[in-house]
Design an enzyme around this catalytic site. Structure first.
Site, short mmCIF file in Angstrom:
data_model
loop_
_atom_site.label_atom_id
_atom_site.label_comp_id
_atom_site.label_asym_id
_atom_site.label_seq_id
_atom_site.Cartn_x
_atom_site.Cartn_y
_atom_site.Cartn_z
N GLY A 89 0.65 -1.14 -0.03
CA GLY A 89 -0.01 -0.01 -0.11
C GLY A 89 0.89 1.32 -0.02
O GLY A 89 1.90 1.27 -0.58
N GLU B 154 2.64 6.41 3.29
CA GLU B 154 2.11 7.06 4.66
C GLU B 154 1.81 5.85 5.48
O GLU B 154 2.27 5.92 6.56
CB GLU B 154 1.29 8.17 4.15
CG GLU B 154 1.66 9.25 3.25
CD GLU B 154 2.13 8.78 2.10
OE1 GLU B 154 2.61 9.95 1.36
OE2 GLU B 154 1.40 7.94 1.44
N GLU C 101 5.60 -3.44 0.70
CA GLU C 101 5.88 -2.92 -0.66
C GLU C 101 4.94 -1.65 -0.64
O GLU C 101 3.81 -1.64 -0.49
CB GLU C 101 5.48 -3.96 -1.90
CG GLU C 101 6.03 -3.22 -2.86
CD GLU C 101 5.31 -4.01 -4.32
OE1 GLU C 101 6.31 -4.86 -4.65
OE2 GLU C 101 4.35 -4.06 -4.84
N CYS D 237 0.90 0.97 -8.11
CA CYS D 237 1.99 1.53 -7.64
C CYS D 237 3.42 1.75 -8.55
O CYS D 237 4.06 2.36 -8.53
CB CYS D 237 2.64 0.56 -6.33
SG CYS D 237 2.70 -1.25 -6.72
N GLU E 128 2.64 10.43 -4.74
CA GLU E 128 2.01 9.28 -5.69
C GLU E 128 0.33 9.73 -5.71
O GLU E 128 -0.22 9.57 -5.07
CB GLU E 128 1.99 8.07 -4.93
CG GLU E 128 1.56 6.82 -5.51
CD GLU E 128 1.61 5.53 -5.09
OE1 GLU E 128 1.95 4.45 -5.75
OE2 GLU E 128 1.41 5.37 -3.74
#
Length: 486
Positions: A226, A229, A248, A282, A382
């Protein structure tokens, strides 16, 4: 598609709870209802996993583990079409992407079924009559926290090596895919050799169960995929117990295009890199870095290609890109793009469509925005949406500087027909995976993971198995050895 009410699967039993509606990202309508878990389900999951680890043969029987993983692969393959459609309808990804997700998950289960039979320890003779060996043994209970963007492959990517290693599992699945999760739980329950309590899974829309898993002293390993943060929060929550971490996290993938690249090949891939899973990936190609001498041509060709992307329901074969996961996220992405227009030049503005056929859905047309510096939120954050930046560079050194300009280091892509340049540049980019003249190809037998703020540890390959194991050093003298004889 008609879904049954989905329940949680704990200690080999079906467990209900407060029901929550699953909302179609394509229409905003209710698809079905699922049991919403929380702290109580997390506690029950860990209790069952701990008991199964301590009181059954699971941790010691590698042949049983291989059998269970094979059974899971067989049962997933048998429900292939159903799972593909469920992902497209509830998650929003287009059918081609859902198909890839299912078709890469079945062999992953089979790979770890085979690896479960392997012993990764070592032995050696230190000197005559004195031997040392390293034994690999399962760490214990693994807590797995799964994101919503690819809930099948990203759950199995942690689950399969955890089971192969001999761990038992307490897994929290995302509320955004609650109905699909129910199908996955049915696959777990249908494996005849799986002992009760080895796999425990619950769905949660809130934020009580996941922290309970992470902070539980009975948990030995946490595997999370995920955002960066949330990864930081998880590390802090687990710090008191010194729980092992496999994380990851976020990415900001630079797609570096040199002046000798084959643009006929590159442009369709770059476009897919921006729009795959609605940009909710991601490893999405969210930064296009173009060498200045070909920037004009690449800018023009990408503008046409991105603007031509057809958005629509995930289960419509005509759709190139499905909706985002929900309306709130589409609105969030649009606010970020609007804010960025104060310093970025829109090549393709993108945005929320206003045509009647998209009413109620979480649709967002992809955007391509040009910036002249990496020192801005558009490059450094992101965004998790179909938005990419367009940046220019002069030479190799400049390209590497820009590629490494963010705190992320998950993946990158280098495009050049030069025989030596792609590998030379790849060695200097700080990323866990670098593709040369391609993108988004992964293999079960090769590890992936992030540099810098993109994660800790690796998934896939043998190293993924080791993330769920402890190493024990055993010393064996054939004859008694005095401590003074070293």
């Amino acid at each position: 598609m008609t879904f049954r009410t989905a329940r949680n699967y704990l200690d080999g039993e079906w467990v209900s709870g407060p029901l929550v509606a699953s909302i179609s990202p394509a229409t905003g309508s209710e698809l079905g209802r699922f049991a919403n878990g929380g702290a109580a389900e997390a506690d029950r999951a860990v209790f069952a996993a701990r008991r199964a680890f301590d009181r059954t043969t699971w941790a010691h029987d590698r042949h049983l583990r291989a059998q269970v993983l094979t059974e899971l692969a067989d049962r997933l393959a048998a429900r292939r079409d159903e799972v593909i459609n469920a992902l497209a309808v509830e998650n929003g990804k287009v059918l081609a992407e859902a198909t890839i997700e299912v078709d890469m998950t079945v062999p992953k289960l089979r790979f770890y079924a085979a690896l479960a039979l392997s012993d990764l320890g070592a032995a050696g003779e230190i000197r005559p009559d004195l031997y040392s060996m390293t034994l690999r043994q399962p760490a214990g209970v693994a807590a797995i926290i799964v994101p919503w963007n690819s809930p099948l492959v990203l759950s199995v990517r942690s689950l399969a090596p955890a089971l192969a290693a001999g761990c038992t599992v307490a897994m929290k699945m995302p509320g955004q895919t609650g109905l699909f999760n129910g199908i996955l739980y049915e696959i777990f329950a249908s494996a005849p050799s799986l002992p009760p309590g080895v796999v425990n899974a619950f769905t949660e829309t809130g934020n009580l169960g996941a922290p309970a898993l992470v902070a539980d002293p009975r948990v030995n390993v946490v595997s999370y995929t995920g955002s960066t943060e949330v990864g930081r929060v998880i590390m802090a929550q687990a710090a008191h117990n010194l729980t092992r971490m496999s994380l990851e996290l976020g990415g900001k993938t630079p797609m570096v295009v040199f002046d000798d690249a084959d643009l006929d090949v590159a442009v369709p891939v770059l476009t897919k890199g921006i729009t795959v899973l609605g940009g909710q990936f991601c490893m999405a190609g969210s930064r296009i870095l173009a060498q200045r001498s070909i920037a004009g041509e690449l800018r023009s060709r990408l503008a046409d290609s991105v603007a031509a992307v057809r958005i629509g329901p995930g289960d419509d074969p005509r759709s190139d890109m499905g909706p985002l996961i929900d309306v709130a996220n589409a609105e969030r992405v649009d606010r970020l793009v609007e804010k960025a227009l104060s310093y970025a030049t829109p090549i393709v503005r993108g945005g929320i469509p206003d045509e009647p056929e998209f009413a109620g859905g979480a649709y967002y047309r992809p955007a391509l925005l040009e910036v002249d510096s990496p020192d801005n939120d558009l490059v450094r954050r992101e965004l998790f949406g179909p938005v990419a930046t367009f940046e220019t560079f002069d030479d190799e050194a400049d390209a590497i500087r820009l590629a490494n300009a963010t705190d992320y280091g998950l993946a990158a892509s280098v495009w050049s027909r030069d025989a030596d340049r792609p590998l030379r540049v790849a060695r200097r980019i700080d990323a866990g995976t670098v593709w040369l003249n391609t993108w988004a190809i992964v293999a079960d037998q090769f590890e992936e993971g992030g540099f810098k703020h993109s994660g800790i540890g690796r998934l896939n390959g043998k190293q993924a198995l080791e993330e769920f194991q402890e190493t024990k050093h055993v010393v064996h003298p054939v004859v008694p050895v005095s401590l003074t004889s070293h």
